[in-house]
Design a protein around this motif. Structure first.
Motif, PDB file in Angstrom:
ATOM      1  N   SER A   1     -50.733  -8.857  -2.055  1.00  0.00           N
ATOM      2  CA  SER A   1     -51.261 -10.212  -1.924  1.00  0.00           C
ATOM      3  C   SER A   1     -50.781 -10.847  -0.612  1.00  0.00           C
ATOM      4  CB  SER A   1     -50.805 -11.076  -3.098  1.00  0.00           C
ATOM      5  OG  SER A   1     -49.431 -11.424  -2.957  1.00  0.00           O
ATOM      6  N   PRO A   2     -51.560 -11.792  -0.056  1.00  0.00           N
ATOM      7  CA  PRO A   2     -51.147 -12.455   1.181  1.00  0.00           C
ATOM      8  C   PRO A   2     -49.780 -13.119   1.084  1.00  0.00           C
ATOM      9  CG  PRO A   2     -53.451 -12.928   0.742  1.00  0.00           C
ATOM     10  CD  PRO A   2     -52.920 -12.209  -0.468  1.00  0.00           C
ATOM     11  N   PHE A   3     -49.429 -13.641  -0.091  1.00  0.00           N
ATOM     12  CA  PHE A   3     -48.130 -14.297  -0.247  1.00  0.00           C
ATOM     13  C   PHE A   3     -46.996 -13.317   0.008  1.00  0.00           C
ATOM     14  CE2 PHE A   3     -44.448 -15.175  -2.947  1.00  0.00           C
ATOM     15  CZ  PHE A   3     -44.088 -16.430  -2.477  1.00  0.00           C
ATOM     16  N   TRP A   4     -47.018 -12.155  -0.660  1.00  0.00           N
ATOM     17  CA  TRP A   4     -45.945 -11.183  -0.501  1.00  0.00           C
ATOM     18  C   TRP A   4     -45.987 -10.533   0.873  1.00  0.00           C
ATOM     19  CZ3 TRP A   4     -41.946 -11.369  -3.504  1.00  0.00           C
ATOM     20  CH2 TRP A   4     -42.077 -11.864  -4.806  1.00  0.00           C
ATOM     21  N   ALA A   5     -47.186 -10.309   1.387  1.00  0.00           N
ATOM     22  CA  ALA A   5     -47.295  -9.746   2.732  1.00  0.00           C
ATOM     23  C   ALA A   5     -46.693 -10.695   3.761  1.00  0.00           C
ATOM     24  CB  ALA A   5     -48.759  -9.461   3.058  1.00  0.00           C
ATOM     25  N   SER A   6     -46.883 -11.992   3.580  1.00  0.00           N
ATOM     26  CA  SER A   6     -46.310 -12.975   4.493  1.00  0.00           C
ATOM     27  C   SER A   6     -44.789 -12.940   4.461  1.00  0.00           C
ATOM     28  CB  SER A   6     -46.808 -14.378   4.133  1.00  0.00           C
ATOM     29  OG  SER A   6     -48.201 -14.463   4.263  1.00  0.00           O
TER      30      SER A   6
ATOM     31  N   LEU B   1     -45.261 -19.233  18.373  1.00  0.00           N
ATOM     32  CA  LEU B   1     -45.882 -19.607  17.103  1.00  0.00           C
ATOM     33  C   LEU B   1     -47.407 -19.604  17.240  1.00  0.00           C
ATOM     34  CD1 LEU B   1     -44.905 -20.581  14.270  1.00  0.00           C
ATOM     35  CD2 LEU B   1     -45.203 -22.916  15.123  1.00  0.00           C
ATOM     36  N   ALA B   2     -47.905 -20.170  18.339  1.00  0.00           N
ATOM     37  CA  ALA B   2     -49.350 -20.206  18.581  1.00  0.00           C
ATOM     38  C   ALA B   2     -49.907 -18.796  18.750  1.00  0.00           C
ATOM     39  CB  ALA B   2     -49.639 -21.042  19.833  1.00  0.00           C
ATOM     40  N   GLN B   3     -49.244 -18.010  19.576  1.00  0.00           N
ATOM     41  CA  GLN B   3     -49.730 -16.655  19.847  1.00  0.00           C
ATOM     42  C   GLN B   3     -49.719 -15.787  18.591  1.00  0.00           C
ATOM     43  OE1 GLN B   3     -47.798 -13.518  20.431  1.00  0.00           O
ATOM     44  NE2 GLN B   3     -49.656 -12.456  21.056  1.00  0.00           N
ATOM     45  N   SER B   4     -48.705 -15.992  17.752  1.00  0.00           N
ATOM     46  CA  SER B   4     -48.581 -15.202  16.531  1.00  0.00           C
ATOM     47  C   SER B   4     -49.694 -15.524  15.532  1.00  0.00           C
ATOM     48  CB  SER B   4     -47.214 -15.461  15.892  1.00  0.00           C
ATOM     49  OG  SER B   4     -47.093 -14.810  14.657  1.00  0.00           O
ATOM     50  N   ALA B   5     -49.973 -16.808  15.355  1.00  0.00           N
ATOM     51  CA  ALA B   5     -51.048 -17.196  14.427  1.00  0.00           C
ATOM     52  C   ALA B   5     -52.383 -16.626  14.885  1.00  0.00           C
ATOM     53  CB  ALA B   5     -51.117 -18.711  14.319  1.00  0.00           C
ATOM     54  N   ASN B   6     -52.657 -16.722  16.184  1.00  0.00           N
ATOM     55  CA  ASN B   6     -53.894 -16.183  16.730  1.00  0.00           C
ATOM     56  C   ASN B   6     -53.983 -14.673  16.541  1.00  0.00           C
ATOM     57  OD1 ASN B   6     -54.977 -14.807  19.520  1.00  0.00           O
ATOM     58  ND2 ASN B   6     -56.332 -16.453  18.849  1.00  0.00           N
ATOM     59  N   SER B   7     -52.898 -13.966  16.887  1.00  0.00           N
ATOM     60  CA  SER B   7     -52.903 -12.500  16.784  1.00  0.00           C
ATOM     61  C   SER B   7     -53.081 -12.024  15.351  1.00  0.00           C
ATOM     62  CB  SER B   7     -51.601 -11.932  17.368  1.00  0.00           C
ATOM     63  OG  SER B   7     -51.493 -12.211  18.746  1.00  0.00           O
ATOM     64  N   ALA B   8     -52.430 -12.719  14.418  1.00  0.00           N
ATOM     65  CA  ALA B   8     -52.511 -12.316  13.013  1.00  0.00           C
ATOM     66  C   ALA B   8     -53.928 -12.402  12.472  1.00  0.00           C
ATOM     67  CB  ALA B   8     -51.571 -13.172  12.158  1.00  0.00           C
TER      68      ALA B   8
ATOM     69  N   THR C   1     -46.670 -15.549   9.331  1.00  0.00           N
ATOM     70  CA  THR C   1     -46.330 -15.850   7.936  1.00  0.00           C
ATOM     71  C   THR C   1     -47.142 -17.021   7.417  1.00  0.00           C
ATOM     72  OG1 THR C   1     -44.075 -15.015   8.204  1.00  0.00           O
ATOM     73  CG2 THR C   1     -44.466 -16.526   6.385  1.00  0.00           C
ATOM     74  N   VAL C   2     -47.154 -18.103   8.182  1.00  0.00           N
ATOM     75  CA  VAL C   2     -47.924 -19.279   7.774  1.00  0.00           C
ATOM     76  C   VAL C   2     -49.406 -18.929   7.671  1.00  0.00           C
ATOM     77  CG1 VAL C   2     -48.649 -21.595   8.480  1.00  0.00           C
ATOM     78  CG2 VAL C   2     -46.251 -20.920   8.684  1.00  0.00           C
ATOM     79  N   ALA C   3     -49.887 -18.115   8.610  1.00  0.00           N
ATOM     80  CA  ALA C   3     -51.292 -17.708   8.558  1.00  0.00           C
ATOM     81  C   ALA C   3     -51.597 -16.978   7.255  1.00  0.00           C
ATOM     82  CB  ALA C   3     -51.619 -16.818   9.757  1.00  0.00           C
ATOM     83  N   GLY C   4     -50.709 -16.045   6.884  1.00  0.00           N
ATOM     84  CA  GLY C   4     -50.913 -15.319   5.631  1.00  0.00           C
ATOM     85  C   GLY C   4     -50.861 -16.223   4.419  1.00  0.00           C
ATOM     86  N   LEU C   5     -49.896 -17.142   4.400  1.00  0.00           N
ATOM     87  CA  LEU C   5     -49.780 -18.067   3.268  1.00  0.00           C
ATOM     88  C   LEU C   5     -51.001 -18.979   3.169  1.00  0.00           C
ATOM     89  CD1 LEU C   5     -46.016 -19.088   3.580  1.00  0.00           C
ATOM     90  CD2 LEU C   5     -47.036 -17.593   1.855  1.00  0.00           C
TER      91      LEU C   5
ATOM     92  N   TRP D   1     -59.648 -21.747  11.785  1.00  0.00           N
ATOM     93  CA  TRP D   1     -58.695 -22.728  12.311  1.00  0.00           C
ATOM     94  C   TRP D   1     -57.416 -22.048  12.800  1.00  0.00           C
ATOM     95  CZ3 TRP D   1     -58.536 -28.022  13.153  1.00  0.00           C
ATOM     96  CH2 TRP D   1     -59.732 -28.695  12.869  1.00  0.00           C
ATOM     97  N   LEU D   2     -56.931 -21.081  12.055  1.00  0.00           N
ATOM     98  CA  LEU D   2     -55.707 -20.391  12.449  1.00  0.00           C
ATOM     99  C   LEU D   2     -55.914 -19.543  13.695  1.00  0.00           C
ATOM    100  CD1 LEU D   2     -54.606 -19.353   8.872  1.00  0.00           C
ATOM    101  CD2 LEU D   2     -53.302 -20.849  10.395  1.00  0.00           C
TER     102      LEU D   2
END
Length: 453
Positions: free
Chosen positions: A53-58, A254-261, A392-396, A423-424
């Motif tokens: 699940s996205p929660f545990w993966a995050s 943080l920005a680059q990570s959300a985009n990449s994910a 992590t936030v993206a996954g959650l 948006w993410l």
């Protein structure tokens, strides 16, 4: 304050031969893939291949980084104080390189396990092992830059070359690894091949750097204090310029990570380009960032590094907005956004890592002592925490909006989850890039504002 110190010389500015700059930067050819491949694929690998699940993966993305955030300053302190015939940095770099290479290979080589929970526990354990190895390497490696030369212009040249290797590594991550996955069917066995490929690349690149930098004369090591860790962390926290720089750089990560994910998800669920989306978008971003390294190095001789950092952040924020507009629209708009994102990314890398040793040099001149390991430990910890938190936030968030996990098959996702992905991918990173400009306006940078300083 302390009873034990080790004193090193503070010599005149030191120019490095090209071979030394090359050797220092070469490790990034491997560590870049180590950073980027999990950003691009690990969340997607767990939710769409392992049925997690996205929660545990995050949590898998976050837990190792929280561990490293606590241990990085300690590693920096110990590398400040180590005495060996290999110096104080290189033993850590060698051991960490081996550990991270084995760990990242194992992350994507998942044995046959019956439940998603068991698969989650295995992947998380291997990722903790890999990221611990990365911490043991990257903290002393980053500190080493401030010690091998005292010339601010030379540091910019070294960082620019290192970022060139990073960009090449990102290009491999954007083109080679996705192509390997696609050609092998994008199943578990394909991810296993990618894991081994990244591990071998990391090991070779790090060994070249360790061997090639071992005998570079230390020009600027200052005085290594054997002070308690908490005392050194208070010293780090009291340096306003460092705090502002680390905050700005962390927000960009943080920005680059959300985009990449979101890239793999965007290719599968949002973009009409499908499997071609990730290599096109990320490849364009990376290629431009390679070319932009040259431009930013030239700009640093005309303007202050802080000004260039702010300008790059503004360009990157526009790039994320255009990328989002082009995600389901014009390919031209999408590529234009990728180009601007590449320019912004390269600015953050070049000026974040070249301002850091300038700040450390200023600290040594004022205090007649060195806390380089403690500073770089906190810096690297914040960098990794930013990279982890974005994904992590993206996954959650996509989990909160109803994303459905699978084991390889295509699942129709709810509209809310698709909207969250959009948006993410762009708008949220754009806002973070704008906020990242604010710490850079601090008066703490005034003394570092000489052009090219």
């Amino acid at each position: 304050m302390t009873s034990n110190t080790t004193t090193f010389g503070l010599n005149s500015p030191t120019a490095l031969p090209f071979s030394s700059r090359l050797a220092y930067g070469f490790a990034t050819l491997g560590t870049g893939s180590f950073l980027v491949v999990p950003q691009l694929f690990l969340l997607f690998f767990m939710t769409d291949q392992l049925g997690i699940s996205p929660f545990w993966a995050s949590l898998t993305l976050l837990a190792p980084k929280l561990w490293e955030f606590l241990t990085d300053p300690y590693i920096g302190l110990r590398s400040d104080q180590l005495k060996s015939r290999w110096g104080r940095r290189h033993p850590f770099m060698l051991f960490g390189g081996v550990l991270l290479s084995v760990g990242i290979a194992m992350v994507f080589n998942v044995p046959t396990l019956d439940t998603p929970q068991a698969r989650w526990l295995y992947v998380t354990s291997m990722f903790v092992l890999a990221t611990t190895g990365y911490a043991l390497f990257i903290v002393p490696y980053t500190a080493l830059l401030g010690e091998i030369t005292t010339d601010a212009h030379e540091r910019t040249r070294v960082v620019a070359l290192r970022m060139g290797f990073l960009s090449l590594s990102l290009l491999v991550a954007a083109v080679v690894w996705p192509e390997v996955l696609k050609s092998l069917g994008a199943g578990l066995s394909a991810y296993a091949v990618v894991g081994w490929g990244v591990g071998v690349l990391c090991l070779i690149a790090i060994l070249v750097t360790v061997a090639g930098t071992r005998n570079i004369p230390i020009a600027n090591a200052g005085t290594a204090e054997e002070a308690p860790l908490l005392s050194q962390l208070r010293t780090v926290a009291s340096n306003k310029a460092f705090v502002m720089l680390a905050t700005a750089y962390g927000l960009q990560m943080l920005a680059q990570s959300a985009n990449s994910a979101m890239l793999a998800y965007a290719g599968k669920y949002l973009s009409p380009l499908g499997a071609n989306f990730l290599p096109l978008y990320f490849g364009a971003t990376t290629l431009v960032s390679i070319l932009a390294m040259i431009g930013w190095s030239f700009a640093a001789t005309r303007f202050s590094k802080r000004f260039c950092f702010i300008a790059g952040s503004a360009i990157g924020s526009v790039g994320y907005v255009l990328s989002t507009i082009g995600l389901t629209g014009s390919v031209t708009t999408l590529v234009a956004g990728a180009v601007l994102c590449g320019i912004g990314f390269s600015a953050g890398q070049v000026f974040g890592f070249s301002l850091l040793p300038d700040i450390l040099d200023q600290h040594r001149r004022r205090n007649f002592s060195s806390h380089d390991g403690a500073f770089t430990g906190v810096w690297v910890g914040l960098e990794k925490l930013g990279l982890a938190l974005g994904a992590t936030v993206a996954g959650l968030v996509i989990g909160w909006f109803g994303f459905i996990a699978s084991t390889g098959e295509t699942v129709a996702q709810p509209a809310a989850a698709l909207g969250a992905m959009t948006w993410l991918f762009g708008y949220v990173p754009a806002v973070l890039m704008i906020v990242a400009m604010l710490p850079l306006t601090s008066s703490a940078f005034r003394e570092l504002e000489r052009p090219g300083s």
